[in-house]
Design an enzyme around this catalytic site. Sequence first.
Site, mmCIF file in Angstrom:
data_model
loop_
_atom_site.group_PDB
_atom_site.id
_atom_site.type_symbol
_atom_site.label_atom_id
_atom_site.label_comp_id
_atom_site.label_asym_id
_atom_site.label_seq_id
_atom_site.Cartn_x
_atom_site.Cartn_y
_atom_site.Cartn_z
ATOM 1 C CD GLU A 254 -2.919 -1.406 2.270
ATOM 2 O OE1 GLU A 254 -2.559 -0.614 3.286
ATOM 3 O OE2 GLU A 254 -3.800 -2.367 2.378
ATOM 4 C CD GLU A 359 -4.751 -7.699 0.975
ATOM 5 O OE1 GLU A 359 -5.873 -7.085 1.545
ATOM 6 O OE2 GLU A 359 -3.774 -7.573 0.758
#
Length: 488
Positions: A254, A359
């Site tokens: 991220e 995910e």
Amino acid sequence: MEIWKKESLLLLLPLWILFAAWVQVSEGESEVRAVFKTVTGLKRAASTVARSRCWSMLKGGLTVNASGPAELFFDSHNTSVEIWVDSVSLQPFTHEEWNSHHVEHIEKTKRRVRIRVDAQGKPVANSKISIKQKISGKPVGCATNKNILSNVGYQNWFTSRFSHTTFEDEMKWYSNEPTQGREDYSVSDSMMALIKQHNIAVRGHNILWDDPQYQPSWVPSLGPNDLSAAATKRVNSIMTKYKGQVIGWDVVNENLHFNFLESKLGPTASSTFYKMASDIDSSVPLFMNEYNTLEEKGDTAVTPDKYLAKLKEIQSVLGVKANQMAIGLECHFDVPDLPYVRSSLDTLAATKLPIWLTEIDVKSNPKQATFLEQVLREGHGHPGVSGMVIWAAWKPEGCYHMCLTDNNFNNLATGDVVDKLLKEWGITATLQGQTDAHGFFEVSLLHGEYEVKISLPVDAANTSLSHRFKVEPAHESQDQAMIVQVST
């Protein structure tokens, strides 16, 4: 705000719309957005960085949830530029047409396979055929966690379905080094040993995380030199330990939304750690793992353009190993906007790098299972997607956003969707058949590695045979069947 408006449109339900246009600005570069004004409000369809003296593709999509008139606008927050637009394209689909497109695409990617059974050079008719996929060409996995170590019910449910996994938390820095200098890989080692017993592949998640909230408690107070040393040690430690045991790494997680490492170590911190990771292990893909690139088109920090810009920045440091990079898209959905998902995947797939949906989950709502099926079908049907992992590691107190089972390991509606698709895509299904008078059995298979088991008639020399074979993806021009010869 500079605005360009197209003529009014009439949008009727049910409708998904793919959108594209070419845009240019009068000077410099500016972000340009395409926005539809509908009866339910403004809906962003796409955004891109437009430049002067060259045309940029603006590609996106939207879901229409109410019939009525609409207007299309192009805007920019840079009031000093003019926006020029050309070749606007709107391609509407009903939900039925969209689903039909998926089915057609899947059928086109299947390969006709003719299995011929011979005994002593002669074809054997009436042989019983059983075909099982051993390795999927586009795997579908699921996250797991330490609960799998002590719960046999969870083990049995999980290992009977999935060929790939990601450890939810157990390979993260805060789990492996909660106290500075005291590394603890005992839980991740135990999980790795169990998972390997069942021939399940593991994605390495994650080496470093750029979110300041998820650092080991002792890390935020470190000065730049000590942080650099600690992070370098972390990269070397976990990668050396699990080298050869994972199929890829999320290196700096991220790093578009967050910049903890960059704020401490400078703007090239991510690139530095990707270069370090590549030097340690150049044999597996290194992922840039992010959320909202597909999920939220209003999140301007992680648009496909922004993602690609950061990716190219890291690739420039890797040099000749630039293609070791891979694209990781988390896919934590509320309500998926499938046209935007598809157009974003199209944009990212132009890199020719592997794309994984890493995910996948859908927040709780009455259509959760339906939305999950839509996302999984979209990922499986897109030629640029190499694999998918569902983010549904089981916990007795409840999963992150979405569970697939209850606490007795009976499927929820989401689990039923997953089982249905695993069977439909041949991942858990076993195909049965029988050879014809010429010793042939023909079937259409998705790409992957298969094992065929053959039971010959009782009067044959041997009663059973087995053979493994690999099916490569079919091309539209590829009509000739692949021949698999199995002989005694």
